[in-house]
Design a protein around this motif. Structure first.
Motif, PDB file in Angstrom:
ATOM      1  N   ASP A  13       0.801  -1.224   0.000  1.00 46.14           N
ATOM      2  CA  ASP A  13       0.000   0.000   0.000  1.00 46.14           C
ATOM      3  C   ASP A  13       0.833   1.274   0.000  1.00 46.14           C
ATOM      4  O   ASP A  13       0.357   2.326  -0.435  1.00 46.14           O
ATOM      5  CB  ASP A  13      -0.932   0.025   1.215  1.00 46.14           C
ATOM      6  N   ALA A  14       2.073   1.171   0.518  1.00 46.57           N
ATOM      7  CA  ALA A  14       2.889   2.379   0.657  1.00 46.57           C
ATOM      8  C   ALA A  14       4.367   2.028   0.570  1.00 46.57           C
ATOM      9  O   ALA A  14       4.765   0.873   0.771  1.00 46.57           O
ATOM     10  CB  ALA A  14       2.602   3.059   1.996  1.00 46.57           C
ATOM     11  N   ASN A  15       5.178   3.026   0.286  1.00 44.58           N
ATOM     12  CA  ASN A  15       6.628   2.888   0.276  1.00 44.58           C
ATOM     13  C   ASN A  15       7.118   2.915   1.723  1.00 44.58           C
ATOM     14  O   ASN A  15       7.684   3.891   2.194  1.00 44.58           O
ATOM     15  CB  ASN A  15       7.251   4.018  -0.551  1.00 44.58           C
ATOM     16  N   ASP A  16       6.869   1.825   2.407  1.00 40.10           N
ATOM     17  CA  ASP A  16       7.130   1.722   3.837  1.00 40.10           C
ATOM     18  C   ASP A  16       8.019   0.494   4.072  1.00 40.10           C
ATOM     19  O   ASP A  16       7.721  -0.604   3.573  1.00 40.10           O
ATOM     20  CB  ASP A  16       5.792   1.554   4.570  1.00 40.10           C
ATOM     21  N   GLU A  17       9.091   0.675   4.832  1.00 42.73           N
ATOM     22  CA  GLU A  17      10.051  -0.407   5.058  1.00 42.73           C
ATOM     23  C   GLU A  17       9.382  -1.682   5.574  1.00 42.73           C
ATOM     24  O   GLU A  17       9.603  -2.774   5.044  1.00 42.73           O
ATOM     25  CB  GLU A  17      11.127   0.054   6.038  1.00 42.73           C
ATOM     26  N   LYS A  18       8.564  -1.565   6.585  1.00 43.14           N
ATOM     27  CA  LYS A  18       7.910  -2.745   7.164  1.00 43.14           C
ATOM     28  C   LYS A  18       7.001  -3.434   6.153  1.00 43.14           C
ATOM     29  O   LYS A  18       7.009  -4.669   6.039  1.00 43.14           O
ATOM     30  CB  LYS A  18       7.130  -2.363   8.418  1.00 43.14           C
ATOM     31  N   GLN A  19       6.218  -2.657   5.404  1.00 37.20           N
ATOM     32  CA  GLN A  19       5.337  -3.261   4.400  1.00 37.20           C
ATOM     33  C   GLN A  19       6.139  -4.006   3.340  1.00 37.20           C
ATOM     34  O   GLN A  19       5.760  -5.104   2.919  1.00 37.20           O
ATOM     35  CB  GLN A  19       4.466  -2.194   3.731  1.00 37.20           C
ATOM     36  N   ILE A  20       7.228  -3.418   2.897  1.00 40.16           N
ATOM     37  CA  ILE A  20       8.059  -4.048   1.860  1.00 40.16           C
ATOM     38  C   ILE A  20       8.674  -5.341   2.381  1.00 40.16           C
ATOM     39  O   ILE A  20       8.637  -6.379   1.710  1.00 40.16           O
ATOM     40  CB  ILE A  20       9.147  -3.063   1.372  1.00 40.16           C
ATOM     41  N   LEU A  21       9.231  -5.311   3.581  1.00 38.94           N
ATOM     42  CA  LEU A  21       9.854  -6.503   4.156  1.00 38.94           C
ATOM     43  C   LEU A  21       8.823  -7.591   4.421  1.00 38.94           C
ATOM     44  O   LEU A  21       9.033  -8.762   4.071  1.00 38.94           O
ATOM     45  CB  LEU A  21      10.620  -6.135   5.427  1.00 38.94           C
ATOM     46  N   ASP A  22       7.692  -7.220   5.015  1.00 42.40           N
ATOM     47  CA  ASP A  22       6.644  -8.194   5.313  1.00 42.40           C
ATOM     48  C   ASP A  22       6.091  -8.829   4.039  1.00 42.40           C
ATOM     49  O   ASP A  22       5.889 -10.050   3.974  1.00 42.40           O
ATOM     50  CB  ASP A  22       5.506  -7.556   6.103  1.00 42.40           C
ATOM     51  N   ALA A  23       5.837  -8.017   3.022  1.00 36.61           N
ATOM     52  CA  ALA A  23       5.293  -8.533   1.763  1.00 36.61           C
ATOM     53  C   ALA A  23       6.277  -9.471   1.073  1.00 36.61           C
ATOM     54  O   ALA A  23       5.872 -10.490   0.493  1.00 36.61           O
ATOM     55  CB  ALA A  23       4.916  -7.379   0.840  1.00 36.61           C
ATOM     56  N   SER A  24       7.547  -9.164   1.148  1.00 36.57           N
ATOM     57  CA  SER A  24       8.571 -10.026   0.540  1.00 36.57           C
ATOM     58  C   SER A  24       8.562 -11.403   1.196  1.00 36.57           C
ATOM     59  O   SER A  24       8.651 -12.432   0.512  1.00 36.57           O
ATOM     60  CB  SER A  24       9.951  -9.385   0.676  1.00 36.57           C
ATOM     61  N   ILE A  25       8.418 -11.442   2.503  1.00 38.26           N
ATOM     62  CA  ILE A  25       8.371 -12.714   3.238  1.00 38.26           C
ATOM     63  C   ILE A  25       7.098 -13.487   2.889  1.00 38.26           C
ATOM     64  O   ILE A  25       7.140 -14.693   2.639  1.00 38.26           O
ATOM     65  CB  ILE A  25       8.477 -12.470   4.749  1.00 38.26           C
ATOM     66  N   VAL A  26       5.974 -12.794   2.863  1.00 41.38           N
ATOM     67  CA  VAL A  26       4.696 -13.452   2.519  1.00 41.38           C
ATOM     68  C   VAL A  26       4.791 -14.086   1.133  1.00 41.38           C
ATOM     69  O   VAL A  26       4.406 -15.253   0.938  1.00 41.38           O
ATOM     70  CB  VAL A  26       3.522 -12.447   2.581  1.00 41.38           C
ATOM     71  N   LEU A  27       5.306 -13.343   0.170  1.00 42.38           N
ATOM     72  CA  LEU A  27       5.406 -13.842  -1.200  1.00 42.38           C
ATOM     73  C   LEU A  27       6.334 -15.043  -1.282  1.00 42.38           C
ATOM     74  O   LEU A  27       5.982 -16.072  -1.864  1.00 42.38           O
ATOM     75  CB  LEU A  27       5.867 -12.724  -2.140  1.00 42.38           C
ATOM     76  N   LEU A  28       7.518 -14.938  -0.715  1.00 45.53           N
ATOM     77  CA  LEU A  28       8.461 -16.049  -0.774  1.00 45.53           C
ATOM     78  C   LEU A  28       7.905 -17.282  -0.052  1.00 45.53           C
ATOM     79  O   LEU A  28       7.998 -18.401  -0.566  1.00 45.53           O
ATOM     80  CB  LEU A  28       9.809 -15.661  -0.185  1.00 45.53           C
ATOM     81  N   ASN A  29       7.317 -17.094   1.102  1.00 49.24           N
ATOM     82  CA  ASN A  29       6.747 -18.235   1.833  1.00 49.24           C
ATOM     83  C   ASN A  29       5.656 -18.937   1.022  1.00 49.24           C
ATOM     84  O   ASN A  29       5.554 -20.159   1.046  1.00 49.24           O
ATOM     85  CB  ASN A  29       6.205 -17.798   3.193  1.00 49.24           C
ATOM     86  N   GLU A  30       4.855 -18.170   0.301  1.00 51.32           N
ATOM     87  CA  GLU A  30       3.804 -18.785  -0.520  1.00 51.32           C
ATOM     88  C   GLU A  30       4.419 -19.553  -1.695  1.00 51.32           C
ATOM     89  O   GLU A  30       3.979 -20.664  -2.007  1.00 51.32           O
ATOM     90  CB  GLU A  30       2.831 -17.709  -1.020  1.00 51.32           C
ATOM     91  N   ILE A  31       5.428 -18.982  -2.343  1.00 49.14           N
ATOM     92  CA  ILE A  31       6.111 -19.679  -3.444  1.00 49.14           C
ATOM     93  C   ILE A  31       6.691 -20.999  -2.948  1.00 49.14           C
ATOM     94  O   ILE A  31       6.541 -22.045  -3.584  1.00 49.14           O
ATOM     95  CB  ILE A  31       7.206 -18.784  -4.056  1.00 49.14           C
ATOM     96  N   VAL A  32       7.361 -20.960  -1.795  1.00 50.22           N
ATOM     97  CA  VAL A  32       7.974 -22.155  -1.209  1.00 50.22           C
ATOM     98  C   VAL A  32       6.909 -23.194  -0.860  1.00 50.22           C
ATOM     99  O   VAL A  32       7.055 -24.384  -1.161  1.00 50.22           O
ATOM    100  CB  VAL A  32       8.810 -21.763   0.031  1.00 50.22           C
ATOM    101  N   ALA A  33       5.824 -22.761  -0.236  1.00 44.46           N
ATOM    102  CA  ALA A  33       4.784 -23.689   0.207  1.00 44.46           C
ATOM    103  C   ALA A  33       4.085 -24.382  -0.963  1.00 44.46           C
ATOM    104  O   ALA A  33       3.948 -25.614  -0.961  1.00 44.46           O
ATOM    105  CB  ALA A  33       3.754 -22.952   1.068  1.00 44.46           C
ATOM    106  N   VAL A  34       3.643 -23.619  -1.954  1.00 45.74           N
ATOM    107  CA  VAL A  34       2.870 -24.233  -3.041  1.00 45.74           C
ATOM    108  C   VAL A  34       3.730 -25.088  -3.954  1.00 45.74           C
ATOM    109  O   VAL A  34       3.225 -25.982  -4.631  1.00 45.74           O
ATOM    110  CB  VAL A  34       2.045 -23.206  -3.854  1.00 45.74           C
ATOM    111  N   ASN A  35       5.046 -24.820  -3.970  1.00 42.32           N
ATOM    112  CA  ASN A  35       5.946 -25.603  -4.818  1.00 42.32           C
ATOM    113  C   ASN A  35       6.725 -26.657  -4.033  1.00 42.32           C
ATOM    114  O   ASN A  35       7.530 -27.385  -4.609  1.00 42.32           O
ATOM    115  CB  ASN A  35       6.897 -24.678  -5.574  1.00 42.32           C
TER     116      ASN A  35
END
Length: 122
Positions: A13-35
């Motif tokens: 939603d914003a150029n915010d350090e926490k949002q960027i870091l959290d979203a990166s983890i969510v995305l990678l964890n989903e890629i790892v889990a589904v594959n």
């Protein structure tokens, strides 16, 4: 065994350090889990962001995850194409796997589902 690319993207939603870091983890964890992959299967991860995200390096979040300390990571900025999706983080995970290209599950979350609705529906 082959090296395959797994794509993923997520928006914040914003150029915010926490949002960027959290979203990166969510995305990678989903890629790892589904594959069903593990860090030791990963050859490298490329992380790109749109030009409106410069509060932090998304790879910082991945590097701090348990087991990911030795995985080669690279961050870069996307080409600023007019009208492109804003505040988007993309991952390209190169994985050593026996999965065929058809078995690979690409992951598009949040607003990034608009990038590849054909893959988001899987």
């Amino acid at each position: 065994m082959s090296t395959r690319g797994i794509r993923g993207a997520i928006t914040v939603d914003a150029n915010d350090e926490k949002q960027i870091l959290d979203a990166s983890i969510v995305l990678l964890n989903e890629i790892v889990a589904v594959n069903r992959i593990q860090p030791e299967d990963i050859a490298c991860v490329w992380v790109t962001v749109t030009q409106d995200l410069d509060a932090t390096f998304p790879a910082r979040a991945i590097r701090q995850m348990a087991g990911w300390e030795l995985v080669p990571l690279m961050c870069s900025v996307e080409i600023p194409v007019k009208g492109s999706l804003a505040r988007c983080i993309r991952l390209m995970v190169l994985v050593n796997t026996d999965m065929s290209q058809a078995e690979i599950r690409h992951v598009y979350l949040g607003g990034a589902q608009a990038l590849r609705p054909d893959l988001s529906a899987k």
